[in-house]
Write an enzyme that holds these catalytic residues in place. Structure first.
Site, mmCIF file in Angstrom:
data_model
loop_
_atom_site.group_PDB
_atom_site.id
_atom_site.type_symbol
_atom_site.label_atom_id
_atom_site.label_comp_id
_atom_site.label_asym_id
_atom_site.label_seq_id
_atom_site.Cartn_x
_atom_site.Cartn_y
_atom_site.Cartn_z
ATOM 1 N N GLY A 156 -1.341 1.912 -18.539
ATOM 2 C CA GLY A 156 -2.138 0.772 -18.069
ATOM 3 C C GLY A 156 -3.442 0.652 -18.826
ATOM 4 N N THR A 166 -4.448 -1.572 -21.177
ATOM 5 C CA THR A 166 -4.863 -2.835 -21.804
ATOM 6 C C THR A 166 -5.873 -3.607 -20.960
ATOM 7 O OG1 THR A 166 -2.929 -3.895 -20.832
ATOM 8 C CG2 THR A 166 -2.752 -3.219 -23.142
ATOM 9 N N SER A 197 -8.134 7.550 -6.117
ATOM 10 C CA SER A 197 -9.034 6.553 -5.507
ATOM 11 C C SER A 197 -9.724 7.230 -4.334
ATOM 12 C CB SER A 197 -8.229 5.356 -5.000
ATOM 13 O OG SER A 197 -9.051 4.540 -4.180
ATOM 14 N N TYR A 243 -1.789 1.687 0.326
ATOM 15 C CA TYR A 243 -2.323 2.054 -1.001
ATOM 16 C C TYR A 243 -2.875 3.484 -0.950
ATOM 17 C CZ TYR A 243 -5.712 1.850 -4.915
ATOM 18 O OH TYR A 243 -6.449 2.107 -6.044
ATOM 19 N N SER A 244 -3.596 3.781 0.132
ATOM 20 C CA SER A 244 -4.205 5.108 0.283
ATOM 21 C C SER A 244 -3.163 6.225 0.254
ATOM 22 C CB SER A 244 -4.940 5.209 1.622
ATOM 23 O OG SER A 244 -5.934 4.248 1.699
ATOM 24 N N LYS A 260 -2.368 7.121 -3.186
ATOM 25 C CA LYS A 260 -3.449 7.820 -3.877
ATOM 26 C C LYS A 260 -3.660 9.222 -3.301
ATOM 27 C CE LYS A 260 -4.310 4.694 -6.911
ATOM 28 N NZ LYS A 260 -4.162 4.966 -8.351
#
Ligand code: NAP
Length: 251
Positions: free
Chosen positions: A11, A13, A134, A148-149, A152
């Site tokens: 990732g 770019t 994160s 999401y957590s 991570k």
């Protein structure tokens, strides 16, 4: 100083990954960037001397194939940065199986696939792996970050386990856990008014009353990759300006 090394960044770019790629590139390293959809940006980077390879990190066969291509460019990889990630903000009661699965596949499985596929290129010489976690993986009150957590938090324990298992190869494995950093992920597609509201929300919950820049994270990744960090492994560096909304007994 990190120079003359071979660095692979997933990732790379856009956003934080791009800042990391630029940092290593400007210091005179061979930088190999993996990306998924940013074809135009990838092309521009290629013209400047980056190596760019299209690879969806959530597809194991693509990752294996990409590692093979990289082994034709270089015999060894010194530094691997697992940065590729996505987020969907979903309150628990609005659980969305598809979005949750996609986050797990890219954010967590992707890091596993990439590390596993590139390990043969790192084992002989040793090196450094840096995972982008994160502060959500520790648990904050930012709305909608439940799923999401989880991905991570997975990255954080993966970091510790890999440090334990790969130490024998002199491979150090650390993570950076950023707070709120302004990138497409956090502000993409939003109006200036919406962005300012978000900034305000995070500033009020941050000791330094500020938000993060991609370069803030790139600088830490660069340090963790350097010989100056040779005695550091299995650690998670939280770079969030001092957030005060952690889900503990604190406030
Ligand atoms: P971003 O600007 O949205 O960039 C995401 C990057 O991930 C892009 O380069 C994208 O590549 C790549 N990517 C997404 N899906 C991919 C896939 N399937 N295969 C390969 N590459 C893929 O996000 P960012 O803010 O820079 O985030 C970078 C990392 O930092 C993520 O892991 C994120 O979770 C983490 N993080 C961000 C923040 C924040 O506040 N921004 C905070 C904590 C942690 P393409 O453009 O080619 O699709």
């Amino acid at each position: 100083m990190v120079s003359g090394k071979t660095v692979v960044i997933t990732g790379g770019t856009r956003g934080i990954g791009r800042a990391i790629a630029e940092k290593f590139f400007s210091a005179g390293n061979k930088v190999i960037v993996l990306y998924n959809s940013s074809d135009q940006e990838a092309e521009k980077m290629k013209e400047r001397g980056f190596y760019v390879l299209k690879c969806d990190v959530s597809k194991r066969d693509q990752v294996i194939d990409t590692a093979k291509k990289v082994s034709e460019i270089t015999k060894t990889v010194d530094i691997l940065v697992n940065n590729a990630g996505i987020w969907y903000l979903i309150p628990f009661e609005e659980f969305d199986d598809e979005k949750y699965r996609r986050m797990l596949e890219i954010n967590l499985n992707g890091a596993i696939y990439v590390t596993h596929a590139f390990l043969p290129l790192m084992k002989e010489k040793g090196g450094a792996i840096i995972n982008i976690a994160s502060n959500a993986g520790i648990g904050t009150s930012a709305l909608g970050t439940t799923f999401y957590s989880i991905t991570k938090a997975g990255i954080i324990i993966l970091t510790r386990r890999l440090a334990y298992e790969l130490g024998k190869y002199n491979i150090r494995v650390n993570a950076v856990a950023p707070g709120w950093v302004e990138t497409d992920m956090t502000i993409g597609g939003k109006s200036e008014e919406e962005i300012e509201k978000l900034r305000q929300w995070f500033r009020e919950r941050t000791m330094l009353h500020t938000t993060g820049k991609p370069e803030d994270i790139a600088n830490i990744v660069y340090f963790l990759a350097s010989d100056e960090a040779r005695y550091i492994t299995g650690q998670v560096i939280v770079a969030d300006g001092g957030r005060i909304d952690y889900l503990t007994h604190g406030i």
